[in-house]
Design a protein around this motif. Structure first.
Motif, short mmCIF file in Angstrom:
data_model
loop_
_atom_site.label_atom_id
_atom_site.label_comp_id
_atom_site.label_asym_id
_atom_site.label_seq_id
_atom_site.Cartn_x
_atom_site.Cartn_y
_atom_site.Cartn_z
N GLY A 71 1.89 6.80 -6.51
CA GLY A 71 0.61 7.35 -7.17
C GLY A 71 0.86 6.91 -8.60
O GLY A 71 0.39 5.63 -9.08
N SER A 83 -4.44 10.39 5.31
CA SER A 83 -4.73 11.48 4.00
C SER A 83 -4.02 11.73 3.13
O SER A 83 -3.30 12.47 4.00
CB SER A 83 -5.83 11.54 3.96
N ALA A 109 0.99 -0.87 0.17
CA ALA A 109 0.34 0.11 -0.17
C ALA A 109 1.25 1.07 0.15
O ALA A 109 0.39 2.44 -1.04
CB ALA A 109 -0.46 0.20 1.35
N HIS A 147 -10.05 9.39 -6.94
CA HIS A 147 -9.09 10.99 -7.76
C HIS A 147 -10.46 11.38 -7.44
O HIS A 147 -11.80 12.06 -7.60
CB HIS A 147 -9.73 9.63 -8.75
N PHE A 194 -6.88 0.43 2.32
CA PHE A 194 -5.78 1.88 1.88
C PHE A 194 -7.23 1.99 0.18
O PHE A 194 -7.33 1.54 -0.27
CB PHE A 194 -5.03 0.72 0.90
N ASP A 247 -5.06 9.45 -1.37
CA ASP A 247 -5.07 7.85 -0.61
C ASP A 247 -5.25 8.22 0.46
O ASP A 247 -4.24 9.20 1.39
CB ASP A 247 -3.58 7.70 -1.28
N HIS A 277 -2.02 14.45 -3.30
CA HIS A 277 -1.37 14.22 -4.65
C HIS A 277 -1.95 15.28 -5.73
O HIS A 277 -2.96 15.27 -6.06
CB HIS A 277 -0.87 12.96 -4.98
N VAL A 307 -7.98 4.49 -2.52
CA VAL A 307 -8.16 5.37 -3.54
C VAL A 307 -8.83 6.47 -4.44
O VAL A 307 -9.69 5.48 -4.76
CB VAL A 307 -6.41 4.59 -4.92
N GLN A 352 -2.27 5.44 -9.18
CA GLN A 352 -2.87 4.39 -8.77
C GLN A 352 -4.49 4.27 -10.02
O GLN A 352 -5.34 5.84 -9.75
CB GLN A 352 -3.11 4.46 -7.37
N ASP A 398 2.19 2.10 -3.58
CA ASP A 398 1.28 2.13 -4.55
C ASP A 398 0.98 4.30 -4.21
O ASP A 398 1.18 4.28 -5.01
CB ASP A 398 0.02 1.47 -4.55
N ALA A 399 0.80 3.91 -2.63
CA ALA A 399 1.02 5.13 -2.05
C ALA A 399 2.05 6.54 -2.44
O ALA A 399 1.66 7.62 -3.62
CB ALA A 399 0.44 5.89 -1.24
N GLU A 450 -4.78 12.77 -6.71
CA GLU A 450 -5.22 11.93 -6.10
C GLU A 450 -5.55 11.77 -4.63
O GLU A 450 -4.63 12.30 -4.33
CB GLU A 450 -3.77 10.50 -6.58
#
Lengths: 325, 325, 325, 325, 325
Positions: A65, A112, A58, A83, A79, A102, A115, A81, A67, A61-62, A100
């Motif tokens: 970015g 939180s 996770a 948009h 976790f 996450d 991005h 994600v 994702q 992934d975060a 984004e």
């Protein structure tokens, strides 16, 4: 960049706490920590991963970015994600900027990470702190509040697209707008794709947060997550409708282009006839035969001109009637 | 051709072993053998089948090649077929070359067979050996690492297709590019089909490696395989998006062709009128009537020319206004 | 605005009751309260929420309006959103006005809230009071009766759309109707979308009111709700059929436009030839060569004219035969 | 017509037996009878139905022929319908001939009935008799072998369609091939439909011969039937791909037709201008004004001609530049 | 109108009975009553409802007519709605007339109500009475026989549509048939929709009469209802195929229209050139310059004419070669 780091107990705020003490608060019962980051550095993320004990996949992934929206369960944590879509008002053609968010949620924390998203979640924090009864649900309620907030931000975007479509629809049968219509329709389709990419996977994932077996963190809040799902479903259905109309609009626009072309050809044909007939007649009286009685008539010339005018008038009227002119 | 043949125990490499000793290592507990082949001969495959005790149907599939991506379970072992896509940079139009990787996985072995694929899996071996904690999971982790590697190779291909689409989108409303646009769109569609054929069946199959009942070889690694699935799903969704935009782009391009045609017709019509009107007037003054007073005027000729020019100017301005010119 | 507020017991009406006494009647066994509101104010809604103990999320939805059709379960009560469609007869092009009906149903009450909907539900009340045997089922039966009524109102709308399609189909192969056809087809598509948005989500939701596990309020009335579902399914299938025909009709219309264009081009070509040939001949006899024997013939001129006419007649007949004229 | 009738025991052939003795062999344990018919008469079918005790509905289907591919279970027996596709090499355009194979399988017998199919199943019989270990599975294995054989015959057909598509794709952007391309695309679509009708229902049915509950006759052979399913799925996916490309190819071809049309119009317009301008100038100097100074110049005529040529050269170069010529 | 009313016991007919005695026979064990109505009056329906104890919702549906095909279960009875399609041979364009058959089936009775359907079910009654072994199954078998009969009537309709498609396909690449092709394709689509509306909902419903849990009235007859399902599925698949080909055919037809248009434009352009060039040359020799040496040559005129002819011949040959003519 750290935006906020606070601890909550029994639905009310204990106060802002330093990052280093997070791991301590996380272990207290009935207490949870809420941290907000914005475009964090590698070190900040690593620190958080350690304090909260986040799952490496996770965190990776975060960190990377880009994702797709999703909700993944790791043991007793989630976790998420999301948009965000923000219209860029100053830019020409007002394109949409994709950001984004996450979210890491565990029984005693919520983190939180924002991005490329201008607007933060201060409203959410204020709203949550105003409703201690609900905040008592813990991190699950904060997750709901964050998701609800992000999803609510889609509605103005969607409405903008709807009114864009309406505006194009209003132009679609207006002559000489085919080119701009088709460009607008394509641009609308592109924005619609962005929204679809934000909404569809999230809707699918949210469907698992209520009903049958739900992750423990969301337990007892089914009606709230169903509400989020319902909003996403409504957006999804509206997007589908817009997309369907858009496909038809493009086809219809193609038809209008062909029609316009046809009308140009008709006009061309009509005027060509109106010009060609007198030209032919003039050609005939321009022949050099020795014996052409009309040429010697006193009123030969005006008669010829009159005939030309008469024929043209006749043609003009006929073409008007059959709508070629 | 044998690329590699090594035995591993408790997450660390015991060393390269000769092929003939494979069957011995495979029976040792806590130990697994990892073999990599590249375009093997019939004999090499037969030897492997014997050493590992592979299922005849799977061996036949691997031998014939040209399988669709799939994951098949034979008792306690898996047979996995992956497609690789490699861009051929030197070739014109940079087409995609399709390769195939067949993987046999049992509790104590993993055998990868590469067909028509330039790039090997040395990276994967190095990465795995660097992470003994994970390698301790055994052949299941190697399977994950191989699948993850193959799937990660799709992303640059996908990004190339996305930027190809963007480039075409940038040209779609530019005049006189319809032919090259339509050719590019078709070529893009062809590449997209290749990627779809690699990704879609694999996604479907990977979905069975986590969640409910999973093959024993993958047990305890659900989160990793879900990660692979998630990547495949993201690629799938992106392909869907590209395909959708592509269909619209082709339609829009058709519209642009019709529009361009319409504009040509308009221009043709406008210039035809501008030329035809003076021709008609000249024809009239070329008639041989005896009584045509204008012909005798001293300024008849310049007047006629002036009239012609005036009419044409009027037409030109009008056509400009209505955008026919 | 309060339209009605009555209490019922054992299938017959006890009488109208003041709003303030609702909470009292609601607690009596075998008794239920039926309230109808139209465009209520915030205060009215708040009062109802208090009297009936409605769920805040549902009340918020009802207050905001513009929900998609849905049926949500909150503990032992249901929140139902229906869309109404009413044709606006006086307006040009008879567009459809969308309204909304929100229904709160609990074991002892039913509350309907009408937004932007002209026609009320007095018929439903009368019908229910005439059938005490069924009204004994309580609020579940009233819910059925209201839903049945709203769904029944879709049929005339649907029939109007069907006959609109038939009318367009009758025109589609008639010459010179392409423009109006395409406009009508697009307008029809727009109305169809409205109906789809009203019907599809409701159908999906209604499917959960019979068969397996049903909300307690609807228990024992499965056959009635299946009937509503069946009606919705029929509407859905008919819409699908219309939509399918509509897509084909748009394509066919495009074909007719191209055909018409082709016919115009043919006509243009034919008449151009008929005019151009004599013009060319006249041009030839207008040349100033000194030695052109035909020019001196006595019947040169009539012969030339006769030849022109003959050639044109020949062309005319040929073009008629090949259907260019 | 009876092709073959033999009894097998423990994986090896006992020998050919007369039809009348079938019912006797069918009752022996560990023994099964394999009969092959080709276009049987009503009497032959009736005899078989009696000997094997076939279900009347299945017999009626086999007799009528023209069934869709399916696998039906009647108690402990199966009725399987397969379609065969054979290319007719001598015929022009190499169309595909559709045949049918009906298979009745019980615990102790297998009966194949071939209709309109040239190629028989002698290969299958030879292959089976060479593998006694597998033949020991009994009639279930023969069913697998027959299905595998029929499905394998689809691959060359599919490859022929794929290479046909590639050939059309190679021509699609070549000028003046639009008509033949569109005819080829349509013919390809027709063949694709035949293959789809053979493959899709069979794939659906085969999916029930492995995995969960399987008919007893196929028990223990799951991996084999999954292999058949896998082949069918691969064919299905490839057909889908071809169909998708085909749809795009038709659209693209339409675009190429419009483009070609547009180019013709441009050429027409350009040459029309090149011819019309000198015609206009000649017309002007053909006017009969008394005072036209140019006419009396010694070099008036060559000057006029030179001007015409110059203008035309200018136009020609310009049109070349803008690609109208 | 009452067509038939008879009682059956143990597979054989007891005899026609008066309507008033139905309720008596219905209670006898091993006995069932079979009634056939055609366009019944309100009173007739009411009488039946009373005699058989039919469910009010079903009776209301049957009375209103215009139901979509469906199979509904009411306690231990079924209500089945079927659509019949009958071609109207005398009418121009042989359209299809839609009728409806409503069937009420209980353990001891079967009631068929025919609306707008010419052909009755006498064949079914005769067939059933000839097979007492099957008729012993009771009303379930009669239901099967009626459904089978109705479904079998779809096949000739379907075959007519298939041969209609083939006929259009034969014309699609023939010149000058575009208009009639497109009209035929649209008419075919309309008929296809009627058949789809009859078949698809029925197929869906029939799927519930065999396999897992089936209504008691159909118990033990699974294989027969699966046969009906199979027929419906086959029709469904064939319709899908026709629809797919039809969509492609419409697109291809559009392409042919564009191609034909393009050919007309080419012809127009070619002939325009052939006429325009001599016109231009004649124009040049028609100029009135004083010094034009060619005009004084003895063979100037025939030379000019010869040049014109030569140029035109050259153009003609060139256009023939490039297929513009």
């Amino acid at each position: 960049m750290l935006i906020n780091c606070a601890a909550y107990q029994n639905g009310s705020k204990l106060g802002d706490i330093p990052v280093a003490e997070i791991s301590e608060y996380v272990t207290r019962p009935e207490c949870f920590v809420w941290v907000a980051l914005f475009d964090p550095t590698v070190d900040e993320m690593a620190e958080m991963a350690e304090e909260f004990g986040l799952h490496p996949l996770a965190v990776e992934d975060a960190h990377k970015g880009h994702q797709r929206p999703k909700i993944e369960e790791y043991d007793d944590s989630l976790f998420v994600v999301l948009h965000t879509l923000e219209s860029v008002p100053d830019a020409p053609d007002s394109p949409l900027a994709t950001g984004e968010v996450d979210i890491f949620v565990g029984p005693n924390y919520i983190l939180s990470v924002r991005h490329r998203t201008q607007k933060g979640f201060n409203d959410v924090r204020i709203r949550c702190e105003r409703e201690p009864a609900l905040l008592r649900y813990g991190s699950g309620f904060v997750l709901y509040a964050l998701m609800d907030n992000v999803v609510d931000r889609y509605f103005p975007i969607l409405e903008a697209l709807e009114s864009e479509l309406e505006q194009i629809e209003g132009n679609i049968f207006v002559r000489n707008t085919a080119r701009s219509n088709i460009e607008s329709l394509y641009a609308l389709k592109q924005k619609l794709m962005l929204l679809t990419h934000a909404v569809d996977p999230l809707m699918e994932a949210t469907g698992k947060l209520y009903g049958g077996r739900v992750p423990p963190v969301c337990a007892g809040m089914g009606e709230y997550f169903r509400d989020v799902y319902d909003h996403l479903h409504r957006i999804h259905a509206t997007i589908d409708g817009i997309r369907d109309m858009l496909t038809t609009a493009i086809q219809v626009n193609l038809g209008m282009i062909s029609l316009a072309d046809s009308e140009v050809t008709k006009k061309l044909a009509a005027w060509a006839a109106i010009i060609a007939v007198p030209t032919m007649m003039a050609g005939i009286y321009g022949m050099n035969f020795e014996h052409m009685p009309e040429l010697e008539w006193t009123f030969g010339y005006p008669l010829a001109i009159a005939t030309m005018v008469a024929v043209d008038l006749f043609l003009y009227v006929r073409f008007k009637k059959t709508r070629w002119l």
